[in-house]
Design a protein around this motif. Structure first.
Motif, PDB file in Angstrom:
ATOM      1  N   ASN A  27       3.627  -4.176  -3.880  1.00 53.67           N
ATOM      2  CA  ASN A  27       2.966  -3.342  -4.891  1.00 53.67           C
ATOM      3  C   ASN A  27       1.538  -3.796  -5.152  1.00 53.67           C
ATOM      4  O   ASN A  27       0.636  -2.971  -5.368  1.00 53.67           O
ATOM      5  CB  ASN A  27       3.751  -3.376  -6.195  1.00 53.67           C
ATOM      6  CG  ASN A  27       5.105  -2.688  -6.107  1.00 53.67           C
ATOM      7  OD1 ASN A  27       5.960  -2.858  -6.951  1.00 53.67           O
ATOM      8  ND2 ASN A  27       5.324  -1.891  -5.061  1.00 53.67           N
ATOM      9  N   LYS A  28       1.331  -5.104  -5.128  1.00 53.93           N
ATOM     10  CA  LYS A  28      -0.016  -5.636  -5.366  1.00 53.93           C
ATOM     11  C   LYS A  28      -0.959  -5.261  -4.220  1.00 53.93           C
ATOM     12  O   LYS A  28      -2.146  -5.008  -4.443  1.00 53.93           O
ATOM     13  CB  LYS A  28       0.059  -7.153  -5.516  1.00 53.93           C
ATOM     14  CG  LYS A  28      -1.259  -7.802  -5.916  1.00 53.93           C
ATOM     15  CD  LYS A  28      -1.072  -9.297  -6.149  1.00 53.93           C
ATOM     16  CE  LYS A  28      -2.386  -9.942  -6.562  1.00 53.93           C
ATOM     17  NZ  LYS A  28      -2.221 -11.409  -6.810  1.00 53.93           N
ATOM     18  N   LYS A  29      -0.425  -5.172  -2.993  1.00 47.38           N
ATOM     19  CA  LYS A  29      -1.242  -4.846  -1.828  1.00 47.38           C
ATOM     20  C   LYS A  29      -1.571  -3.358  -1.757  1.00 47.38           C
ATOM     21  O   LYS A  29      -2.654  -2.976  -1.298  1.00 47.38           O
ATOM     22  CB  LYS A  29      -0.494  -5.264  -0.557  1.00 47.38           C
ATOM     23  CG  LYS A  29      -1.270  -5.074   0.740  1.00 47.38           C
ATOM     24  CD  LYS A  29      -0.399  -5.453   1.934  1.00 47.38           C
ATOM     25  CE  LYS A  29      -1.168  -5.318   3.234  1.00 47.38           C
ATOM     26  NZ  LYS A  29      -2.180  -6.377   3.419  1.00 47.38           N
ATOM     27  N   THR A  30      -0.637  -2.503  -2.233  1.00 46.92           N
ATOM     28  CA  THR A  30      -0.797  -1.051  -2.059  1.00 46.92           C
ATOM     29  C   THR A  30      -0.624  -0.291  -3.373  1.00 46.92           C
ATOM     30  O   THR A  30       0.127   0.697  -3.423  1.00 46.92           O
ATOM     31  CB  THR A  30       0.227  -0.547  -1.028  1.00 46.92           C
ATOM     32  OG1 THR A  30       1.554  -0.893  -1.489  1.00 46.92           O
ATOM     33  CG2 THR A  30      -0.008  -1.152   0.342  1.00 46.92           C
ATOM     34  N   PRO A  31      -1.303  -0.675  -4.449  1.00 45.18           N
ATOM     35  CA  PRO A  31      -1.083   0.002  -5.743  1.00 45.18           C
ATOM     36  C   PRO A  31      -1.493   1.468  -5.729  1.00 45.18           C
ATOM     37  O   PRO A  31      -0.861   2.309  -6.379  1.00 45.18           O
ATOM     38  CB  PRO A  31      -1.943  -0.811  -6.706  1.00 45.18           C
ATOM     39  CG  PRO A  31      -3.011  -1.428  -5.846  1.00 45.18           C
ATOM     40  CD  PRO A  31      -2.330  -1.730  -4.546  1.00 45.18           C
ATOM     41  N   LYS A  32      -2.541   1.807  -4.983  1.00 41.96           N
ATOM     42  CA  LYS A  32      -3.012   3.188  -4.983  1.00 41.96           C
ATOM     43  C   LYS A  32      -2.039   4.106  -4.231  1.00 41.96           C
ATOM     44  O   LYS A  32      -1.862   5.272  -4.609  1.00 41.96           O
ATOM     45  CB  LYS A  32      -4.416   3.274  -4.384  1.00 41.96           C
ATOM     46  CG  LYS A  32      -5.491   2.621  -5.250  1.00 41.96           C
ATOM     47  CD  LYS A  32      -6.876   2.801  -4.638  1.00 41.96           C
ATOM     48  CE  LYS A  32      -7.942   2.148  -5.520  1.00 41.96           C
ATOM     49  NZ  LYS A  32      -9.309   2.278  -4.933  1.00 41.96           N
ATOM     50  N   SER A  33      -1.430   3.595  -3.170  1.00 42.24           N
ATOM     51  CA  SER A  33      -0.434   4.400  -2.455  1.00 42.24           C
ATOM     52  C   SER A  33       0.751   4.695  -3.363  1.00 42.24           C
ATOM     53  O   SER A  33       1.288   5.815  -3.372  1.00 42.24           O
ATOM     54  CB  SER A  33       0.053   3.666  -1.191  1.00 42.24           C
ATOM     55  OG  SER A  33      -0.935   3.677  -0.187  1.00 42.24           O
ATOM     56  N   ASP A  40      -5.749   2.350   4.711  1.00 41.14           N
ATOM     57  CA  ASP A  40      -5.131   3.061   3.591  1.00 41.14           C
ATOM     58  C   ASP A  40      -6.125   3.197   2.441  1.00 41.14           C
ATOM     59  O   ASP A  40      -7.252   2.689   2.492  1.00 41.14           O
ATOM     60  CB  ASP A  40      -3.831   2.375   3.152  1.00 41.14           C
ATOM     61  CG  ASP A  40      -4.039   1.012   2.509  1.00 41.14           C
ATOM     62  OD1 ASP A  40      -5.189   0.665   2.155  1.00 41.14           O
ATOM     63  OD2 ASP A  40      -3.039   0.284   2.342  1.00 41.14           O
ATOM     64  N   ASP A  81      -6.171   1.860  -0.320  1.00 39.40           N
ATOM     65  CA  ASP A  81      -6.480   0.589  -0.972  1.00 39.40           C
ATOM     66  C   ASP A  81      -7.442  -0.243  -0.139  1.00 39.40           C
ATOM     67  O   ASP A  81      -7.814  -1.351  -0.546  1.00 39.40           O
ATOM     68  CB  ASP A  81      -5.194  -0.210  -1.207  1.00 39.40           C
ATOM     69  CG  ASP A  81      -4.376   0.351  -2.353  1.00 39.40           C
ATOM     70  OD1 ASP A  81      -4.808   0.202  -3.505  1.00 39.40           O
ATOM     71  OD2 ASP A  81      -3.319   0.955  -2.087  1.00 39.40           O
ATOM     72  N   ASN A 107      -6.785  -1.417   2.968  1.00 35.93           N
ATOM     73  CA  ASN A 107      -6.085  -2.273   3.931  1.00 35.93           C
ATOM     74  C   ASN A 107      -6.144  -1.665   5.325  1.00 35.93           C
ATOM     75  O   ASN A 107      -5.991  -0.454   5.487  1.00 35.93           O
ATOM     76  CB  ASN A 107      -4.631  -2.454   3.525  1.00 35.93           C
ATOM     77  CG  ASN A 107      -4.471  -3.064   2.151  1.00 35.93           C
ATOM     78  OD1 ASN A 107      -4.987  -4.150   1.880  1.00 35.93           O
ATOM     79  ND2 ASN A 107      -3.772  -2.366   1.257  1.00 35.93           N
TER      80      ASN A 107
END
Length: 821
Positions: A338-344, A387, A389, A391
């Motif tokens: 969740n911390k890596k992909t919060p916007k997704s 992505d 975010d 990444n």
């Protein structure tokens, strides 16, 4: 299955949860009634002892001796020996209790039977043929389950939940629709997952809420009589010797007569004679009853028919038992994800109310709910994705095989921009359409080419053409193949040659002109030979994307010969293998020429394009065949309907032509180069599996590769979540692909992410280690006319893979699998 057949064991899951029990029951009907869990993880602590006692009762029912004195040693119980242990031992056992006042029926009172109306049948109008109305609904539910899923549930315990029976979310959706239609009640998929998750609970709900009239039995004829003796004779019907069914019928008849008498204000006559059968002989504990497994389905087939179909969204609403350490591991994984992909995640939640997307929910489980969302991408280049975010990922999926040259390859980007500048009008014939068809014809060797939008449309068109030309209805396809989203190919089959829809909303009648057979066996060839007069075409995925390691070349050659002799259309579905394995596809690699072939994915250059190629005999059914101007020629062939608004879209034609020109220029060496790199990738990943000792291997064909599990793990999808966390874009259950854009560095990143992710799952106990395990990719290129020993027959093992079998000399009608060593 040899242990089960010889020893007839029972399977008990020690500890809380039902994971092992469910996995055991997936091995077929013989195991379903013999596998038990001790403690359900959902029950409260104070209910655990009752759950254990329930387990002991089930074991006793199956012939296990239980030491009751040890079980109840603290309560000093008394064992009642006099009560019959057999249901039909109809001896009377009276409770010796003092009466405070005489009961009204103790003193016999003469009954004037003549006061009964001659035609008094009101109380019988709703009498059921079943002892209980609920029993009727249990049988009705079983009928619907079997009809919908194809799974034999006749011997299933009504208390088993639907997941234990083997019904996945896709099948339950179909069942919910069927129940709603049958009973006119608002039964939903969610209800079948929660409150009504067993046959017993569902039947109780129907008993309470359904207005359905239970079939009435024929009411007994009440004849006026003047004496008690004649009335008594009416109940004393003779029984067939030891006939339990006749006894049940007599008892129901007796009760019905008694109810009628009471409803008319009369008192029951005393000591009505009932002829009892001799007491059943019963010694000791009940013995385990033999299981009748002769239902025509193999264990492998039963397992296969229960599995979710294709890319269907896999949804589970219950949590299997996991340890405290695993809960801690999951919590850390979810937090990091969740911390890596919060916007997704936020994007998914924001658009869920109005965007219906099956991929967004696939893999849903309560324990991992917070990371069930797709990575939302904003841009791409080569084999890399970015992505929203920021990444960057190495893409292993590559458009499910549609990206071959790489995202935004210069040759494709140039062609698309040029066509955008020219225009992309829909409707008029486009200048590129003829050139694209000519290129495909030259590269594949197909005489004529038809264009459409997708691979699924191409499959639909090829089947329609085969039926039109051959004037027959039946299409043969094979277990394990995938042919798109058309109703007729979303189908499951059985050894009884019955066909069932594989998705909700597909009518059973829609798939009855499909025959689903095992791929690559002699038995299949024999069935086709016997049914040849009914078969219009045989649809083959020459190398199945779910099982790329299986390449039955000799079977395909025999199939080609048989279809030629019987005038059956051989249809190759080369949506994946076409242009990938060779410029002319699997047909060129295997030396087997099909009558019809379907293409897609690579040929569109990243845009949607479907292709039907084939002999003039078949493709002429689209336009009537060849004719020319200036003479008396006319279209001579009968045609079928096949059209679409966006067929021959200018942008798709532009990228297709650019792709085909590039592949033609490079020649077969291009495919050989990328195929070899894929072989090396699979080899390296298999070496990782060997080093870690995990029952996993990587199967591959051409530039397709797939991670496969030799054993089922409840949370196997975590491997793919961990790889995404390590910047590899990969999904559970889907084949992966290498592209021309993948570099050595990209391949190294894939291998490293795979290795570290597996190690983490091992450490957390989600995957088990097996020392000495060798996970090399099975060699399944099978030559059916070259058995390893005389008399061996080609079949499928319990994992669905091809294997050689010989007759078991000690057990008639059974076969033994030959070892690869």
């Amino acid at each position: 299955m040899k242990i089960e057949e010889d020893l007839h064991p029972l399977f008990v899951e020690a500890g809380p949860g039902t994971t092992a029990t469910i996995l055991a029951k997936r091995h077929g009907a013989r195991i379903v009634s013999k596998a038990f869990n001790a403690i359900d993880s959902k029950i409260k602590t104070d209910e655990e002892f009752a759950s254990i006692k329930k387990l002991l009762g089930r074991l006793w029912q199956n012939g296990i001796e239980i030491d009751m004195s040890a079980l109840f040693k603290n309560s000093n119980p008394k064992i009642i020996h006099q009560v019959p242990t057999y249901a039909y031992n109809k001896k009377r056992y009276w409770l010796e209790a003092p009466l405070t006042q005489p009961a009204a029926f103790v003193t016999p009172i003469p009954i004037n039977i003549t006061t009964l109306p001659e035609n008094n049948q009101a109380s019988f109008n709703e009498m059921s043929n079943y002892p209980d109305r609920k029993d009727f609904f249990i049988e009705k539910v079983k009928e619907i389950l079997e009809k919908t899923s194809g799974i034999d549930v006749s011997a299933t315990n009504p208390l088993n939940n639907f997941m234990e029976i083997g019904l996945d979310s896709l099948i339950l959706t179909q069942i919910a629709s069927g129940l709603k239609k049958e009973f006119q009640l608002p039964i939903t998929f969610r209800m079948l997952n929660e409150d009504l998750d067993t046959i017993d609970k569902l039947a109780a709900y129907l008993d309470k809420n359904s207005a359905m009239q239970v079939p009435a039995q024929q009411p007994p004829q009440v004849v006026p009589q003047n004496t008690q003796q004649r009335h008594s004779q009416q109940f004393a019907n003779p029984l067939a010797e030891n006939d339990a069914l006749s006894l049940i019928a007599q008892q129901i008849n007796l009760l019905s007569q008694q109810v009628m008498l009471l409803q008319n204000g009369n008192t029951l006559p005393q000591n009505l004679p009932v002829q009892n059968p001799p007491p059943a002989q019963f010694n000791g504990s009940p013995k385990a009853a033999p299981v009748n497994g002769d239902d025509g389905l193999t264990i492998e087939e039963k397992t296969e028919i229960k599995k979710p179909f294709g890319a269907i969204a896999r949804i589970e609403t219950k949590t299997d038992g996991i340890t405290d350490e695993q809960k801690i591991f999951l919590a850390k994984l979810i937090e990091g994800y969740n911390k890596k992909t919060p916007k997704s995640k936020a994007y998914t939640q924001r658009h869920r109310p109005y965007m219906a997307d099956p991929r967004v929910v696939s893999g849903f489980k309560p324990a991992t709910k917070e990371m069930i969302y797709s990575i939302v991408v904003s841009k791409s280049k080569g084999c890399h994705l970015w992505d929203i975010d920021g990444n960057e990922y190495v893409d292993a999926l590559n458009g499910f095989g549609s990206n071959f040259l790489g995202y935004q390859a210069d040759v494709l980007k140039k062609a698309m921009i040029e066509q955008i500048e020219k225009g992309y009008e829909i409707g008029p014939q486009h200048e590129l359409a003829g050139e694209v068809c000519k290129l495909i014809s030259e590269m594949t060797g197909m005489e004529r080419i038809g264009l459409c939008n997708t691979g699924s449309e191409a499959v639909l068109g090829a089947m329609r053409i085969a039926r039109t030309v051959n004037n027959r209805n039946l299409i043969v396809a094979f277990t394990g193949s995938y042919h798109g989203i058309v109703d007729e190919v979303l189908v499951r089959g059985t050894k009884k040659l019955k066909t069932f829809p594989a998705a909700s909303g597909i009518l059973p009648d829609n798939v009855q002109n499909m025959l689903i057979l095992d791929y690559g066996t002699d038995e299949t060839l024999e069935i086709i030979k016997n049914r040849a007069s009914d078969i219009a075409g045989i649809l083959v995925e020459p190398v199945q994307s779910r099982r790329p390691e299986f390449q039955p070349v000799d079977f395909l050659k025999q199939l080609r010969q048989l279809t030629t002799e019987k005038d059956i259309a051989l249809i190759f579905d080369e949506v994946i293998t076409g242009f990938r394995s060779h410029p002319a596809g699997a047909q060129a690699l295997f030396g087997v020429k099909a009558d019809l072939a379907t293409y897609g994915k690579i040929v569109g250059g990243g845009l949607s394009l479907g292709v039907i190629g084939g002999d003039r005999k078949y493709l002429d059914a689209l336009d009537g065949g060849f004719w020319q101007y200036g003479d008396r020629s006319v279209p001579e062939v009968g045609v079928t309907y096949f059209a679409g608004t966006f067929v021959r879209h200018p942008l798709a034609l532009a990228t297709a032509k650019a792709t085909l020109d590039y592949l033609k220029e490079q020649g077969p060496e291009l495919q050989r180069r990328i195929n070899n790199r894929t072989t090396q990738l699979a080899k390296r990943m298999n070496e990782v599996c060997d080093q870690l000792g995990v029952p996993i291997y990587i199967a591959h064909f051409s530039s397709l590769w797939k991670i496969k599990f030799k054993e089922e793990y409840p949370y196997h999808e975590l491997l793919f979540s961990l790889m995404r966390l390590k910047n590899i874009h990969i999904w559970d259950g889907f084949p992966c692909f290498l592209t021309l854009a993948h570099t050595d560095e990209d391949i190294e990143r894939i291998c490293e992410a795979f290795k570290t992710s597996l190690q983490e799952l091992l450490d957390a106990g989600f995957v088990t280690q097996q020392k000495g395990l060798t996970n090399k990719e099975p060699n399944l290129i099978v030559e059916a006319n070259q058995p390893p020993v005389a008399g061996a027959k080609l079949g499928r093992d319990k994992d669905g893979n091809p294997a050689w079998f010989v007759k078991d000399a000690e057990n008639e009608g059974r076969f033994l699998k030959l070892s690869e060593n």
